[in-house]
Design an enzyme around this catalytic site. Sequence first.
Site, PDB file in Angstrom:
ATOM      1  N   GLU A 245      59.932  27.918  15.558  1.00 52.02           N
ATOM      2  CA  GLU A 245      61.052  28.261  14.681  1.00 52.02           C
ATOM      3  C   GLU A 245      61.625  29.623  15.073  1.00 52.02           C
ATOM      4  O   GLU A 245      60.888  30.595  15.221  1.00 52.02           O
ATOM      5  CB  GLU A 245      60.548  28.294  13.241  1.00 52.02           C
TER       6      GLU A 245
ATOM      7  N   LYS B 170      67.398  22.995   9.409  1.00 48.78           N
ATOM      8  CA  LYS B 170      66.357  22.965   8.391  1.00 48.78           C
ATOM      9  C   LYS B 170      66.946  22.591   7.040  1.00 48.78           C
ATOM     10  O   LYS B 170      67.932  23.172   6.576  1.00 48.78           O
ATOM     11  CB  LYS B 170      65.666  24.327   8.313  1.00 48.78           C
TER      12      LYS B 170
ATOM     13  N   CYS C 157      58.835  24.591   9.749  1.00 51.03           N
ATOM     14  CA  CYS C 157      57.973  25.417   8.908  1.00 51.03           C
ATOM     15  C   CYS C 157      57.666  24.770   7.564  1.00 51.03           C
ATOM     16  O   CYS C 157      56.949  23.785   7.484  1.00 51.03           O
ATOM     17  CB  CYS C 157      58.590  26.810   8.744  1.00 51.03           C
TER      18      CYS C 157
END
Length: 534
Positions: free
Chosen positions: A295, A365, A416
Amino acid sequence: MQIPKQLWQASPILLSLLGGILMGLTPSPVEAWSLAWIALVPLWFLVVTRQSLRQTALYGFCWGIGYQGLALFWITGVHPMDWMGVPWLASLAIALFCWVFITLWGTILVVLWAVGMTAFNSLLNRQGAKFRTVTRVLVGIALWCGLEAFWTLGDLNWTSLAYTQSPHNLLILHLGQISGPFTVTAAVVAVNGLIAEAGISYFSNQNKRVTGSNAKQKFILALGLLIGFHLIGLGLYSRPLIQPTQAAFKVGIIQGNIPNTIKLYQDGLSRAIENYTNGYKALADEGVEAVLTPETALPFIWDEQVNQFRSPVPFYQYKLDRFKEAILDKGVLLWLGAFGEKGDSLTNSLFTITGTGETISRYNKVILVPLGEYIPFEELLGSLIDRLSPLDAHLAAGQPNQQFDTPFGRAIAGICYESAFAYHFRHQAARGGEFILSASNNAHYSETMPAQHHAQDVMRAIETDRWAVRATNTGYSGIVDPHGRTLWLSGINTYQIHAATVYRRQTQTLYVRWGNWLTPTLIGLAILAFIVSR
């Protein structure tokens, strides 16, 4: 019902807190996962034998504080934030606030469960219902699973009872293929409930020979369920993985190891560009067909219109251009963690960049971290949070229905925090995702958090029956097969590269096809049992 004073009158609060602490010892760093099968017993015992909603709410609160507070203590690792210019005391206050808030949020679920169980048990007692044990157990399971399902609809979710078994108890984790993590949660609650019911029968104020026999039967049933659940898991675990050669591809992982204390400063930015450039070249020389980075591995904006980084600083732009030249030179596909643009906002994104430097797909995301990546109720709280928080929490979220297509097939992407949301991976698998790409930072906290994060991804790999490739900034990166076996795991706080062969898969588990069908089924059975018991 008369229960011996030494079991509950002396210190029921301590008893419930102890149960929560036992459950809190199941995930990393202790990883005593077997305790999960008895840790809920004290709370169940108390909520069934007490009729006061206020008391049982307190017991649920104590149990929840013990579990959530211990399991989530890693969040205090954000302290100290002096590298961000935050004074030591202010940093400590922020860390403690975050810990207390998320602990209390998870504790609310337990309080609601305890109050609900007490209210329902009082109703059973008033009506003189039969089959109370079966009915209570069904209600207890359905209520806990229903609350967990409701909690996943929000933005704060991490400590499902299912994750207490990951990554070690792979047999029971395979129940996740049936109806996701709720199947594992149901198994844990069922065994705890029957053990508690055995204790309640044993200490009831009736004929000891009869109550002892009833208690023994319930305990044997609990043991039988425990063994039965593991045997079902064994059957799923034992199925061979069919992996044709044409479904294989070799992937490389770069763990750049750029601590957060320097990540956004000159030393960190320079080291990141150097580490990821060198890592990419080394993996390309090993013959990999694709490389995955963590990330925001390179915390710059990748302009997919011109296929190039943008930096306002010429020094970094020169280095980034060298990184782009490495891609063109080696010609190996790259999954790059960087920032993208969405209108006037930035996105936390994963880009598919071919060996010719062309961007062919992008994943933004979807599930952002509250306060860290976005501000809840920003119109009301935005100005206040901006004054109190050192973080620039203004990222734009991606669309839930994204499709991340690559030359190796459609990928299931998670960045994440998204690893804690099983439905996020399930939806992508149902839409044709053939392998999992998990990219994380994990440098904010102690090594407990990345260990728990790895446990979450192990569950997602099993539930979807997919290979998972995990790239993190500082650890733990890894390769996980569809049975949840970790074939490679990186060290913590080290720079590492690794190459491995993974396989595309198109199977669909019951969970992928039908989602969380178990919870509404349990709720229906609990209602039916209540009607029959009357």
